[in-house]
Each structure stands twice: as C-alpha cells, then as structure tokens.
Design a protein around this motif. Structure first.
Motif, PDB file in Angstrom:
ATOM      1  N   PRO A  48       1.050   0.545  -7.702  1.00 58.63           N
ATOM      2  CA  PRO A  48       1.676   0.038  -6.473  1.00 58.63           C
ATOM      3  C   PRO A  48       0.922  -1.113  -5.852  1.00 58.63           C
ATOM      4  O   PRO A  48       1.481  -1.856  -5.051  1.00 58.63           O
ATOM      5  CB  PRO A  48       1.670   1.274  -5.549  1.00 58.63           C
ATOM      6  CG  PRO A  48       0.581   2.138  -6.085  1.00 58.63           C
ATOM      7  CD  PRO A  48       0.582   1.922  -7.568  1.00 58.63           C
ATOM      8  N   TYR A  49      -0.353  -1.285  -6.224  1.00 63.38           N
ATOM      9  CA  TYR A  49      -1.140  -2.366  -5.639  1.00 63.38           C
ATOM     10  C   TYR A  49      -0.869  -3.699  -6.314  1.00 63.38           C
ATOM     11  O   TYR A  49      -1.330  -4.737  -5.860  1.00 63.38           O
ATOM     12  CB  TYR A  49      -2.637  -2.040  -5.744  1.00 63.38           C
ATOM     13  CG  TYR A  49      -3.081  -1.668  -7.134  1.00 63.38           C
ATOM     14  CD1 TYR A  49      -3.442  -2.647  -8.058  1.00 63.38           C
ATOM     15  CD2 TYR A  49      -3.118  -0.334  -7.544  1.00 63.38           C
ATOM     16  CE1 TYR A  49      -3.834  -2.310  -9.341  1.00 63.38           C
ATOM     17  CE2 TYR A  49      -3.513   0.001  -8.823  1.00 63.38           C
ATOM     18  CZ  TYR A  49      -3.868  -0.980  -9.723  1.00 63.38           C
ATOM     19  OH  TYR A  49      -4.234  -0.636 -10.998  1.00 63.38           O
ATOM     20  N   GLU A  99       1.248  -6.750  -6.949  1.00 61.92           N
ATOM     21  CA  GLU A  99       2.329  -7.428  -6.237  1.00 61.92           C
ATOM     22  C   GLU A  99       2.781  -8.636  -7.033  1.00 61.92           C
ATOM     23  O   GLU A  99       1.962  -9.419  -7.525  1.00 61.92           O
ATOM     24  CB  GLU A  99       1.851  -7.846  -4.840  1.00 61.92           C
ATOM     25  CG  GLU A  99       1.417  -6.665  -3.985  1.00 61.92           C
ATOM     26  CD  GLU A  99       0.908  -7.094  -2.619  1.00 61.92           C
ATOM     27  OE1 GLU A  99       0.725  -8.318  -2.423  1.00 61.92           O
ATOM     28  OE2 GLU A  99       0.710  -6.218  -1.755  1.00 61.92           O
ATOM     29  N   LYS A 149       8.259  -5.087  -8.577  1.00 61.93           N
ATOM     30  CA  LYS A 149       6.952  -5.198  -7.929  1.00 61.93           C
ATOM     31  C   LYS A 149       6.928  -6.198  -6.768  1.00 61.93           C
ATOM     32  O   LYS A 149       5.865  -6.554  -6.276  1.00 61.93           O
ATOM     33  CB  LYS A 149       5.895  -5.620  -8.965  1.00 61.93           C
ATOM     34  CG  LYS A 149       5.666  -4.585 -10.049  1.00 61.93           C
ATOM     35  CD  LYS A 149       5.180  -3.276  -9.465  1.00 61.93           C
ATOM     36  CE  LYS A 149       5.078  -2.203 -10.513  1.00 61.93           C
ATOM     37  NZ  LYS A 149       4.767  -0.881  -9.918  1.00 61.93           N
ATOM     38  N   THR A 162       7.239  -7.878  -3.027  1.00 63.33           N
ATOM     39  CA  THR A 162       6.775  -7.496  -1.695  1.00 63.33           C
ATOM     40  C   THR A 162       7.829  -7.893  -0.659  1.00 63.33           C
ATOM     41  O   THR A 162       8.909  -8.376  -1.003  1.00 63.33           O
ATOM     42  CB  THR A 162       5.448  -8.196  -1.374  1.00 63.33           C
ATOM     43  OG1 THR A 162       5.688  -9.615  -1.243  1.00 63.33           O
ATOM     44  CG2 THR A 162       4.415  -7.964  -2.479  1.00 63.33           C
ATOM     45  N   ASN A 196       6.264  -1.807  -3.178  1.00 63.31           N
ATOM     46  CA  ASN A 196       5.552  -2.759  -2.327  1.00 63.31           C
ATOM     47  C   ASN A 196       6.380  -3.244  -1.144  1.00 63.31           C
ATOM     48  O   ASN A 196       5.903  -4.047  -0.344  1.00 63.31           O
ATOM     49  CB  ASN A 196       5.105  -3.970  -3.152  1.00 63.31           C
ATOM     50  CG  ASN A 196       4.115  -3.593  -4.230  1.00 63.31           C
ATOM     51  OD1 ASN A 196       3.249  -2.749  -4.018  1.00 63.31           O
ATOM     52  ND2 ASN A 196       4.238  -4.208  -5.401  1.00 63.31           N
TER      53      ASN A 196
END
Length: 311
Positions: free
Chosen positions: A177-178, A180, A204, A206, A230
């Motif tokens: 999940p980190y 982006e 992915k 944001t 995200n």
C-alpha cells in the motif's frame, strides 16, 4: 423405391427447423463446439456455422485440466471465428488465453470491433496490445483484467479509440500500500475525455491521480475504486466524487460481485517500473516461439493477407 431406401431418404428432423431457430441453437453451443463439431454434422449446419452474422459476438474461455495444452488450439479456433466473421465482429471476449500474435491477427480483420474484453491473457504484452489497438478506431468498451499494459499503452488506447466510453483496468492486488503510482490514472485523464464508466480495481493511484481523472473525464458517470489502497475519499475530494459521480464504489467496498480473485498477494520481488506487481517479462510464456502464425512481424501496421490457419 424400396422401404429401406425411402427411410434413408427422409431428411433428419433438425433440417426442417427454420434457419433462425437453428442459428440460435448453434450459437448456444459456443464458438469452440461450432467450429470443432457442429459444422461437421451436415452441409446445412456447416453453411450456417460459417455465416458472418453468427460471429458478430465471440466469447471464448480456456478452462479445464489441460489449460496450457489447449492454448494454441484455442488461438487457432479464435482465428477461424474471426475469418468467419468476415469483418463483422463487434464484440470479443477472451479468457485465460491470447497472445500478441493473435491480437495482431484479429486487429487486421476486425475494423468494426466495439467491445473487447481480455481476462488473464498473460501472453499479451504492452507493445503488442498497443500495436493492435490502433486498428480498433470504433472501440467503445475495453475491459482488461490482469493484463500487463503500460502507461504508454493507455495513451495509445486514448489516441486511437476516441469514442471509448467504458474502460476497466484491473490488477491483481498486492500488499504494497505504500507504493504510489499515478501515471496510469494521469494517462487516462489526459487521453480518455469521453469516458462514462471507469473501473480501476487494485490500482496504485493516489488522490492526485483521482483528481486528474475527475478533471480530465468530465462525463464520467460511474467510478469503481475498490481496493485502491492509496485513495482516501475524505474532505473536499470525497464530496466532489459524491457530487460528480452518479455511481461510486469506494476503496473499502466489498468485492463479492466482482467474479475474479481479489485476495491480496505477496510478491517476492518488485520492479518499480511495473507497479501492478508484474512485468512484461513475467507475462511472456517460454513457449511463445511454438505458435505458428504465417504472417510476418507481430507489430507491423501493414495488413498481411496470408492465412494464419489451415482449414
């Protein structure tokens, strides 16, 4: 005439059915059985099986224990179906098979295609797809499930299919999940202004990518953001989505109606160039060279009239 000769001369009962009823029955058996079995029953059925109108919609799925052994055979059957359509194919769906070569063949012979759906077509690359989609100017719906295409391919889709109204680009979900990545969302926003329906399950992107889509696709009516980990639909962005989009699926919404795997997966390695969790190299089979297509380069824009299959 002897009784035995008279009995043998009586036409089978299925030959007395009206053509439209027989055609409806044949279409229900599916393209694989039509071209492998039904067209060999009699000359009447064979004629009906090869009518272009029977092949305006083609839906084929690779399933069963002999999954990989059947792939080459299915590509040949699909190629025959495209030939039978005589350019009238408008709706094509391929599940668990397909390659750059097959797409190139279809693209050269299906100028009327309006709907294309690919599910787990692992031998389709971003480069091959980009070359094929240039020949689908009338495409209105493009649904891709677990097919590895790039930002550049999305740009090519937008430039080539100006009337595209429905786009689905769904990835397998991985536990990162980190990570982006907004390039795909921005490519959609900048090149698909006529979109009405968009599904990006597992993307992915944001909030920045989502804002770009809201700005670049003003006619958007439905937006599916499930498992887009995200995206945070809070504050002004959440309010804007609710007011601008008629049908909105949130990142945390359930996926029971999705129909494909939505479980999260761990990948042992991760390439930053492929945020969806796999690369073109991962998606190319080692057996690609075994396919025997008789035309030339996979990515040529020139049509080749050579036959791909032996009848």
């Amino acid at each position: 005439m002897e009784a035995e000769d008279m009995e043998n001369s009586i036409a089978p009962p299925w030959l007395e059915l009206p053509p439209e009823i027989t055609s409806s029955i044949l279409q229900k058996v599916g393209p694989i059985e039509m071209l492998k079995s039904a067209d060999k029953v009699c000359s009447y059925w064979r004629r009906l099986c090869h009518e272009p109108a029977m092949w305006r919609v083609v839906k084929m799925q690779n399933a069963g224990a002999d999954f990989w052994d059947r792939e080459d055979d299915l590509e040949k059957i699909c190629g025959r179906a495209v030939e039978c359509s005589n350019g009238e194919l408008v709706d094509l769906s391929l599940e668990y098979f397909g390659s750059d070569n097959l797409l190139s063949y279809i693209a050269g012979r299906s100028p009327q295609l309006k709907r294309l759906r690919l599910v787990c077509s692992y031998n389709v690359s971003a480069v091959g797809f980009s070359a094929a989609v240039k020949k689908f100017p009338l495409l209105e719906e493009l649904h891709l499930y677990y097919v590895g295409i790039s930002k550049e391919a999305i740009e090519t889709i937008g430039r080539s299919c100006r009337g595209l109204k429905s786009f689905k680009l769904n990835n397998q979900i991985c536990r990162h999940p980190y990570i982006e990545y907004d390039d795909e969302a921005i490519a959609i926003a900048q090149n698909m202004p006529e979109l009405r329906h968009l599904q990006l399950l597992g993307n992915k992107m944001t909030n920045e990518g989502l804002e770009a889509i809201l700005n670049g696709c003003p006619r958007l009516e439905s937006l599916d953001l499930r498992r887009c980990l995200n995206v945070q639909l809070e504050g002004e962005l959440g309010k804007r989505c609710s007011s601008q989009i008629k049908s909105l699926r949130h990142p945390e919404d359930p996926t029971e109606d999705y129909g494909l795997d939505t479980e999260m997966h761990d990948f042992e390695s991760f390439d930053e160039d492929y945020p969806s969790g796999f690369s073109d190299i991962d998606l190319i089979s080692d057996d690609d060279d075994d396919y025997e297509f008789s035309y030339g380069s996979n990515y040529s824009d020139d049509d080749d009239d050579d036959e791909m299959f032996d009848y």
